[in-house]
Motif scaffolding. Structure first.
Motif, PDB file in Angstrom:
ATOM      1  N   ALA A  55      39.494  51.631  37.433  1.00 35.06           N
ATOM      2  CA  ALA A  55      39.571  50.922  38.714  1.00 35.06           C
ATOM      3  C   ALA A  55      38.632  49.720  38.725  1.00 35.06           C
ATOM      4  N   GLU A  56      37.461  49.883  38.129  1.00 33.60           N
ATOM      5  CA  GLU A  56      36.478  48.800  38.068  1.00 33.60           C
ATOM      6  C   GLU A  56      37.061  47.587  37.334  1.00 33.60           C
ATOM      7  N   VAL A  57      37.706  47.853  36.198  1.00 36.32           N
ATOM      8  CA  VAL A  57      38.289  46.777  35.399  1.00 36.32           C
ATOM      9  C   VAL A  57      39.416  46.079  36.170  1.00 36.32           C
ATOM     10  N   ALA A 113      39.915  45.955  39.397  1.00 39.41           N
ATOM     11  CA  ALA A 113      39.354  45.211  40.527  1.00 39.41           C
ATOM     12  C   ALA A 113      38.697  43.918  40.032  1.00 39.41           C
ATOM     13  N   ALA A 114      37.995  43.990  38.910  1.00 39.00           N
ATOM     14  CA  ALA A 114      37.323  42.797  38.366  1.00 39.00           C
ATOM     15  C   ALA A 114      38.346  41.729  38.003  1.00 39.00           C
ATOM     16  N   VAL A 115      39.406  42.136  37.284  1.00 37.59           N
ATOM     17  CA  VAL A 115      40.431  41.159  36.873  1.00 37.59           C
ATOM     18  C   VAL A 115      41.139  40.591  38.087  1.00 37.59           C
ATOM     19  N   ALA A 116      41.561  41.470  38.998  1.00 40.72           N
ATOM     20  CA  ALA A 116      42.373  41.019  40.130  1.00 40.72           C
ATOM     21  C   ALA A 116      41.574  40.107  41.062  1.00 40.72           C
ATOM     22  N   PHE A 117      40.341  40.495  41.365  1.00 39.15           N
ATOM     23  CA  PHE A 117      39.601  39.733  42.363  1.00 39.15           C
ATOM     24  C   PHE A 117      38.880  38.526  41.764  1.00 39.15           C
ATOM     25  N   ASP A 118      38.358  38.683  40.557  1.00 40.07           N
ATOM     26  CA  ASP A 118      37.546  37.581  40.012  1.00 40.07           C
ATOM     27  C   ASP A 118      38.207  36.844  38.855  1.00 40.07           C
ATOM     28  N   THR A 122      42.616  43.801  28.636  1.00 36.04           N
ATOM     29  CA  THR A 122      42.880  42.533  29.317  1.00 36.04           C
ATOM     30  C   THR A 122      44.326  42.093  29.096  1.00 36.04           C
ATOM     31  N   ALA A 123      44.765  42.128  27.834  1.00 29.10           N
ATOM     32  CA  ALA A 123      46.129  41.697  27.509  1.00 29.10           C
ATOM     33  C   ALA A 123      47.149  42.568  28.227  1.00 29.10           C
ATOM     34  N   ARG A 124      46.879  43.873  28.277  1.00 26.72           N
ATOM     35  CA  ARG A 124      47.821  44.780  28.943  1.00 26.72           C
ATOM     36  C   ARG A 124      47.897  44.553  30.437  1.00 26.72           C
ATOM     37  N   LEU A 125      46.749  44.321  31.072  1.00 23.85           N
ATOM     38  CA  LEU A 125      46.748  44.075  32.515  1.00 23.85           C
ATOM     39  C   LEU A 125      47.454  42.759  32.829  1.00 23.85           C
TER      40      LEU A 125
END
Lengths: 202, 202
Positions: free
Chosen positions: B185-187, B189-194, A158-161
Motif C-alpha cells: 500500500a505504501e508503494v 500510495a507513493a507512486v499514485a500521489f507523488d 514500478t514497471a508493473r504499477l
C-alpha cells in the motif's frame, strides 16, 4: 482455395476480419473457455462450417486475435528499442505507444490481458507479453540509474504499477467513444510520472 | 440438516470454506463460464452431490465468493465514511484499506474484478462495486476542491486510474508471498500521489 471457398469469403460480413472481431467480442463477454463455436456461429448468424472455412479451431481464432494485440505492442517496442537518448524519454514513448495500441485495438488487448496460459496458444502469447514487460522493466531500471525515476521502489514493481495503470484502461474505456488515444496517454503519463498530489509551497 | 449431512460436513477438507476457496481457484484459472460443477468436483475430489450439499448452484458459489471480496471492501468504505478531516487523508485511507483487502482476499478480489454482469449474481456484485467506485470518485473530487489533488484531470478519470493501479496488483501478486499489504500500500500510495519522477533542482 476452391471456388466455393472464394465465393463464401466474398459474402459481405462473413470475411475473416468480421469473424475475428465478433469472436473477440464474445470471448470478452463470456470468457474464452465459456464460448463454444456454436455460440460464435449464433452471434455471427452463420453456420459452424462457415467459421471452420476461415479457421481450423477456436484456438486458432484466439491465436489470430492475440496476435493482433501483440504485433501492435511489439511494433511500439521495436521502435523504442531503435531510439537513443535518456531511458526516461524512451519509457515515456513506450507508455504512450502502448496506450495508443490499447485504444486502437481495445477488444484485442482486453482479451490478451485475460490470458492465463491454459493452452499452447495462450502460453505463446504470455511469452511474447513477458518480453514486452522485460523491456519496460529494463527502461525503468535505466531511468533510475540515470537519476530520473525514484530509486526507493523496486524497478520491477514500478514497471508493473505503471503498466498496470495503462492496462486498467481496458476496464472502462469504450470503443470509439471519448478522448483520443494521445489525450488518454497524456493523462496516464502525467499521473504516473508526476503523481496526483498538488505540491504546495510551505 | 440430516445426520448424514453433518457427517459429510465434518469430513476434513470438505467444509464450505474449502469448497469455496478451491472453486474460486478454478474459476480464476478457467473462467467462471468455462467451469462446470463436474470440474469443481474433480478438483475437490468429492462428488457433485457433496458440492450441492453446501450450495444449490454454481451461481450461488459465485455469489458467496464475490460477497467475500465485497464485504471486505465495504467495511473499508464504511470506516472511511465515518472519518472526518481532509478528503485527501480519507482517500489515502481508502486506498490503503483497499490494497489490504486485495492482498488478504486476493483470489476473491481477482474473481470480482473479472465479473462482467453475465447473470443476476454478477449484476448485483457490479452494483455493489459501483457504489465503492462512487465513494472513490467523490473523495477525489473533494480533494481537488480542497486543493490537494491536481485539478487538470477529470476526477472520475483520476479515481479510475488510481484504483486501476490498485486492481492491477491482482495480475502479479502471489498469495502468501513477498511484501506485507502495508508495504505494498505504501508503494502504491507513493507512486499514485507523488509520481515516479525525481524532481531535481534546475
Amino acid at each position: 482455395m476452391t471456388t466455393g471457398a472464394t465465393a463464401r469469403r466474398g459474402r459481405p460480413g462473413h470475411d475473416i476480419s468480421t469473424v475475428l472481431a465478433t469472436s473477440v467480442e464474445v470471448f470478452n463477454e463470456r470468457g474464452f473457455d465459456g464460448t463454444s463455436i456454436d455460440d460464435l456461429a449464433r452471434r455471427l448468424k452463420i453456420s459452424k462450417s462457415a467459421i471452420y472455412h476461415h479457421v481450423e479451431s477456436k484456438d486458432a481464432l484466439l491465436g489470430l486475435a492475440l496476435d493482433r494485440a501483440l504485433t501492435g505492442l511489439e511494433e511500439v517496442a521495436k521502435h523504442v528499442r531503435s531510439l537513443d537518448g535518456p531511458a526516461m524519454d524512451r519509457l515515456d514513448t513506450l507508455l504512450r505507444g502502448s496506450v495508443a495500441v490499447l485504444v486502437e485495438r481495445l477488444p484485442y488487448v482486453t482479451l490478451l490481458l485475460r490470458v492465463r496460459g491454459n493452452s499452447e496458444v495462450e502460453r505463446q502469447a504470455l511469452t511474447r507479453r513477458r518480453r514486452l514487460d522485460r523491456l519496460a522493466a529494463e527502461l525503468v531500471k535505466q531511468a533510475v540509474g540515470e537519476g530520473d525515476l525514484r530509486p526507493d521502489i523496486d524497478p520491477a514493481v514500478t514497471a508493473r504499477l505503471l503498466f498496470g495503470m495503462v492496462n486498467s484502461l481496458t476496464e472502462w474505456l469504450k470503443v470509439g467513444r471519448g478522448a483520443s488515444s494521445a489525450d488518454i496517454a497524456e493523462v496516464v503519463a502525467a499521473v504516473a510520472f508526476d503523481g496526483l498530489r498538488v505540491h504546495r509551497e510551505a
